[in-house]
Write an enzyme that holds these catalytic residues in place. Structure first.
Site, PDB file in Angstrom:
ATOM      1  N   SER A  53       0.807  -1.224   0.000  1.00 48.22           N
ATOM      2  CA  SER A  53       0.000   0.000   0.000  1.00 48.22           C
ATOM      3  C   SER A  53       0.840   1.273   0.000  1.00 48.22           C
ATOM      4  O   SER A  53       0.311   2.356  -0.242  1.00 48.22           O
ATOM      5  CB  SER A  53      -0.944   0.017   1.205  1.00 48.22           C
ATOM      6  OG  SER A  53      -0.226   0.217   2.406  1.00 48.22           O
ATOM      7  N   LYS A  93       0.982   4.418   6.791  1.00 48.58           N
ATOM      8  CA  LYS A  93       0.350   5.290   5.800  1.00 48.58           C
ATOM      9  C   LYS A  93       1.019   6.664   5.852  1.00 48.58           C
ATOM     10  O   LYS A  93       1.855   6.935   6.694  1.00 48.58           O
ATOM     11  CB  LYS A  93      -1.155   5.444   6.077  1.00 48.58           C
ATOM     12  CG  LYS A  93      -1.933   4.127   6.167  1.00 48.58           C
ATOM     13  CD  LYS A  93      -1.994   3.384   4.856  1.00 48.58           C
ATOM     14  CE  LYS A  93      -2.670   2.027   5.023  1.00 48.58           C
ATOM     15  NZ  LYS A  93      -2.591   1.223   3.780  1.00 48.58           N
TER      16      LYS A  93
END
Length: 239
Positions: A53, A93
């Protein structure tokens, strides 16, 4: 004295001296380990990247160091979020917006706007198409942050109801360094850039042109005064 003789002298030391020597080394190593453990418990943490991701910034199985002590999320930082809401494990993230900032995402173009300005996201892998099933807050709540993966179309992040906006208390820290694999060793960048505003850019260009024009006028005026002085009549040349 030869090396062999030195070795013989060491082995001929009384048992009490040998024990004392070994104990000193053991004590030194133990103290060093305690210091290292203390530093990593309170200041840093090791984290293993699981998934894709965060491509191309981070890769699957990258091992990173996370700064923990007195950290407060900032826009552009790469952070580790401990298990929160319906997420089954800690995730990594990038912080897109923090408490009090306005946020909007144009999914038709994949552009993100914070405080009315378009982000310059040179770290993303490709144009964002994945919308998610969560609510995008127009203003990030107090003591929360909005996070997304750099690989936007393959990232479960704040766009999804399973995570949503993340409380600061659930942010473990800032990812600062990739230390393994060794060929990827390096600092993890915090990037918080805006695209230039077209109107502001035009105004800047117009202002620069005005300044250049003023400088040229000033230079021309100086040259004209100099020429006038040089052309003043000489009294000896008058009839």
């Amino acid at each position: 004295m030869s090396t062999k003789a030195n070795e013989e002298r060491i082995f001929q030391l009384p048992p009490s001296r040998v024990f004392s020597f070994l104990f000193e080394w053991f004590e030194l190593i133990t103290q060093s380990l305690i210091v290292v453990i203390f530093i990593f418990v309170f200041f840093f943490r090791i984290f293993n990247v699981d998934g894709t991701s965060m491509l191309n910034t981070l890769r699957h199985h990258d091992k990173i160091i996370v700064q923990r002590c007195n950290y407060k999320p900032k826009r552009g930082d790469v952070v580790v979020v401990r298990r929160y809401n319906k997420m089954s494990a800690a995730i990594i993230k990038r912080v897109i917006a923090t408490a009090g900032q306005t946020l909007s995402i144009d999914f038709s173009t994949g552009k993100v706007y914070v405080d009315g300005k378009m982000l310059k996201e040179r770290y993303t892998r490709e144009r964002m198409k994945l919308k998610g099933d969560g609510e995008i807050p127009s203003v990030v709540p107090e003591d929360h942050c909005f996070v997304m993966g750099d690989n936007r179309n393959f990232s479960a992040d704040s766009r999804f109801a399973d995570l949503g906006v993340v409380p600061y208390d659930y942010v473990l820290g800032k990812a600062v360094l990739v230390y393994f694999p060794f060929f990827r060793f390096g600092k993890i960048e915090s990037i918080a850039e805006f695209e230039p505003n077209p109107e502001e850019a035009l105004l800047k260009v117009a202002k620069e042109k005005e300044q250049e024009k003023a400088q040229m006028n000033s230079k021309n005026s100086s040259n004209a005064i100099s020429v006038d002085k040089n052309e003043e009549p000489n009294e000896d040349d008058e009839e």
